[in-house]
Design a protein around this motif. Structure first.
Motif, mmCIF file in Angstrom:
data_model
loop_
_atom_site.group_PDB
_atom_site.id
_atom_site.type_symbol
_atom_site.label_atom_id
_atom_site.label_comp_id
_atom_site.label_asym_id
_atom_site.label_seq_id
_atom_site.Cartn_x
_atom_site.Cartn_y
_atom_site.Cartn_z
ATOM 1 N N PRO A 1 9.552 10.627 8.939
ATOM 2 C CA PRO A 1 8.835 10.487 7.262
ATOM 3 C C PRO A 1 8.878 8.993 8.041
ATOM 4 O O PRO A 1 9.933 8.053 8.511
ATOM 5 C CB PRO A 1 9.913 10.384 6.063
ATOM 6 N N VAL A 2 8.073 7.848 7.311
ATOM 7 C CA VAL A 2 7.308 6.252 7.519
ATOM 8 C C VAL A 2 8.591 5.332 5.971
ATOM 9 O O VAL A 2 8.798 4.124 6.850
ATOM 10 C CB VAL A 2 5.857 6.150 7.454
ATOM 11 N N ALA A 3 8.241 5.885 4.810
ATOM 12 C CA ALA A 3 9.268 5.173 4.119
ATOM 13 C C ALA A 3 9.836 6.866 3.496
ATOM 14 O O ALA A 3 9.247 7.455 2.968
ATOM 15 C CB ALA A 3 7.943 4.849 3.566
ATOM 16 N N ARG A 4 9.949 6.335 2.798
ATOM 17 C CA ARG A 4 11.153 7.502 1.216
ATOM 18 C C ARG A 4 11.354 6.223 -0.007
ATOM 19 O O ARG A 4 12.162 5.054 0.469
ATOM 20 C CB ARG A 4 12.724 8.251 1.797
ATOM 21 N N ALA A 5 10.830 7.118 -0.815
ATOM 22 C CA ALA A 5 11.114 6.338 -2.445
ATOM 23 C C ALA A 5 11.541 7.411 -3.303
ATOM 24 O O ALA A 5 12.007 8.358 -3.325
ATOM 25 C CB ALA A 5 9.504 5.258 -2.406
ATOM 26 N N GLY A 6 12.476 6.452 -4.046
ATOM 27 C CA GLY A 6 12.859 7.104 -5.965
ATOM 28 C C GLY A 6 12.221 6.041 -6.455
ATOM 29 O O GLY A 6 12.004 4.869 -7.013
ATOM 30 N N LEU A 7 10.930 7.211 -7.142
ATOM 31 C CA LEU A 7 11.484 6.725 -8.120
ATOM 32 C C LEU A 7 10.812 6.385 -9.947
ATOM 33 O O LEU A 7 11.901 7.985 -9.953
ATOM 34 C CB LEU A 7 9.183 6.041 -8.557
ATOM 35 N N THR A 8 11.324 5.500 -11.474
ATOM 36 C CA THR A 8 11.463 6.653 -12.518
ATOM 37 C C THR A 8 10.918 6.098 -13.245
ATOM 38 O O THR A 8 10.645 4.723 -13.281
ATOM 39 C CB THR A 8 13.287 5.744 -12.890
ATOM 40 N N TYR A 9 10.206 7.155 -14.178
ATOM 41 C CA TYR A 9 8.998 6.647 -15.122
ATOM 42 C C TYR A 9 9.379 6.900 -16.330
ATOM 43 O O TYR A 9 9.999 7.950 -16.836
ATOM 44 C CB TYR A 9 7.846 7.711 -14.745
ATOM 45 N N SER A 10 8.766 6.148 -17.391
ATOM 46 C CA SER A 10 8.913 6.414 -18.686
ATOM 47 C C SER A 10 7.974 7.050 -19.086
ATOM 48 O O SER A 10 7.005 6.797 -18.889
ATOM 49 C CB SER A 10 9.740 4.936 -19.453
ATOM 50 N N ILE A 11 8.481 8.104 -20.329
ATOM 51 C CA ILE A 11 7.081 8.630 -20.756
ATOM 52 C C ILE A 11 6.784 8.519 -22.542
ATOM 53 O O ILE A 11 8.368 8.606 -23.092
ATOM 54 C CB ILE A 11 7.467 10.273 -20.328
ATOM 55 N N PRO A 12 6.499 8.646 -22.532
ATOM 56 C CA PRO A 12 6.064 7.455 -24.131
ATOM 57 C C PRO A 12 6.179 9.204 -25.215
ATOM 58 O O PRO A 12 5.852 9.671 -24.339
ATOM 59 C CB PRO A 12 4.981 7.489 -24.427
ATOM 60 N N PRO A 13 6.428 8.837 -26.324
ATOM 61 C CA PRO A 13 6.587 9.703 -26.768
ATOM 62 C C PRO A 13 5.336 10.475 -27.777
ATOM 63 O O PRO A 13 4.329 10.226 -27.304
ATOM 64 C CB PRO A 13 7.763 8.953 -28.284
ATOM 65 N N SER B 1 1.062 -1.363 -0.206
ATOM 66 C CA SER B 1 0.333 0.158 0.157
ATOM 67 C C SER B 1 0.612 0.952 0.211
ATOM 68 O O SER B 1 0.259 2.195 -0.399
ATOM 69 C CB SER B 1 -1.028 -0.100 1.432
ATOM 70 N N MET B 2 2.435 1.441 0.616
ATOM 71 C CA MET B 2 2.878 2.324 0.600
ATOM 72 C C MET B 2 3.804 2.265 -0.516
ATOM 73 O O MET B 2 3.645 3.307 -1.163
ATOM 74 C CB MET B 2 4.196 2.139 1.545
ATOM 75 N N PHE B 3 3.631 1.598 -0.686
ATOM 76 C CA PHE B 3 4.849 1.216 -2.742
ATOM 77 C C PHE B 3 3.671 2.325 -3.892
ATOM 78 O O PHE B 3 3.835 2.660 -4.001
ATOM 79 C CB PHE B 3 4.573 0.254 -3.364
ATOM 80 N N ALA B 4 1.873 1.597 -3.401
ATOM 81 C CA ALA B 4 1.195 2.591 -4.466
ATOM 82 C C ALA B 4 0.968 3.935 -3.728
ATOM 83 O O ALA B 4 1.107 4.648 -5.770
ATOM 84 C CB ALA B 4 -0.333 1.901 -4.311
ATOM 85 N N LEU B 5 1.686 4.311 -2.829
ATOM 86 C CA LEU B 5 1.290 5.409 -2.727
ATOM 87 C C LEU B 5 1.752 6.228 -3.235
ATOM 88 O O LEU B 5 1.910 7.322 -3.975
ATOM 89 C CB LEU B 5 0.977 6.331 -0.710
ATOM 90 N N ALA B 6 3.748 6.105 -3.007
ATOM 91 C CA ALA B 6 4.609 6.643 -3.596
ATOM 92 C C ALA B 6 5.115 6.307 -5.348
ATOM 93 O O ALA B 6 5.017 7.497 -6.043
ATOM 94 C CB ALA B 6 5.717 5.893 -3.733
ATOM 95 N N GLY C 1 11.709 11.158 -9.882
ATOM 96 C CA GLY C 1 10.974 11.118 -8.741
ATOM 97 C C GLY C 1 11.117 10.972 -7.108
ATOM 98 O O GLY C 1 11.886 9.650 -7.301
ATOM 99 N N ASP C 2 11.532 11.861 -6.446
ATOM 100 C CA ASP C 2 11.349 11.465 -4.963
ATOM 101 C C ASP C 2 9.981 11.362 -4.301
ATOM 102 O O ASP C 2 9.071 12.357 -4.381
ATOM 103 C CB ASP C 2 12.613 12.735 -4.335
ATOM 104 N N VAL C 3 9.800 10.856 -3.230
ATOM 105 C CA VAL C 3 8.578 10.598 -1.929
ATOM 106 C C VAL C 3 9.039 10.707 -0.338
ATOM 107 O O VAL C 3 9.781 9.038 -0.501
ATOM 108 C CB VAL C 3 7.850 9.535 -2.747
ATOM 109 N N LEU C 4 8.255 11.141 0.072
ATOM 110 C CA LEU C 4 8.707 11.109 0.972
ATOM 111 C C LEU C 4 7.261 10.466 1.848
ATOM 112 O O LEU C 4 5.929 11.705 1.580
ATOM 113 C CB LEU C 4 9.550 12.212 2.278
ATOM 114 N N ILE C 5 6.763 9.551 2.048
ATOM 115 C CA ILE C 5 5.583 9.009 3.705
ATOM 116 C C ILE C 5 5.552 9.382 5.192
ATOM 117 O O ILE C 5 6.612 8.654 5.632
ATOM 118 C CB ILE C 5 5.141 7.648 2.791
#
Length: 140
Positions: free
Chosen positions: A126-138, A56-61, A114-118
């Motif tokens: 904070p209870v969690a910290r996440a770093g995410l990378t997204y691919s953006i379609p052309p 659930s925390m992953f989904a939030l991030a 992106g960077d996320v603090l939860i």
């Protein structure tokens, strides 16, 4: 880059394209350098012992960074997570919603990082910290 989608348009997008999870989240703040979203914690988000589950925390991030990207680019439904690292730092407070603050560190043509603090609602640590990378379609 200026904000293109504010809270009402982002929530409409979630309700239309991700109806299965839209009610789980409430966007509480959209700024150029920050997007804040709340996980409306229900029993289905809890693990034994009454704490919010890791998935659930992953989904939030994940949703927080996705919405931050959409706020800047507009409704790009096919942007996808390509990488995520999450650190669980402490147990979330029982009976409270979780609040994620997402910041985009890079918003390029092909990738967004992106960077996320939860935090538990009302708490500063904070209870969690996440770093995410997204691919953006052309662009079409």
């Amino acid at each position: 880059m200026a904000i293109i989608m504010q809270e009402p348009a982002l929530m409409e997008f979630l309700a239309r394209d991700f109806a299965q999870v839209a009610d789980d989240f409430t966007i509480t703040r959209v700024e150029e350098d920050l997007l804040e979203v709340r996980l409306n914690v229900e029993d289905r988000h809890l693990r034994p012992g009454g704490t919010v589950s890791g998935p659930s925390m992953f989904a939030l991030a994940d949703v927080a960074v996705y919405l931050a990207i959409l706020s800047r680019l507009g409704p790009v439904a096919l942007a996808v997570t390509t990488n995520c690292s999450i650190d669980f730092m402490r147990k979330p407070a029982a009976g409270r919603a979780l609040v994620a603050q997402a910041r985009l560190l890079k918003l390029g043509r092909v990738l967004a990082v992106g960077d996320v603090l939860i935090r538990s609602e009302g708490e500063s640590a904070p209870v969690a910290r996440a770093g995410l990378t997204y691919s953006i379609p052309p662009a079409r």
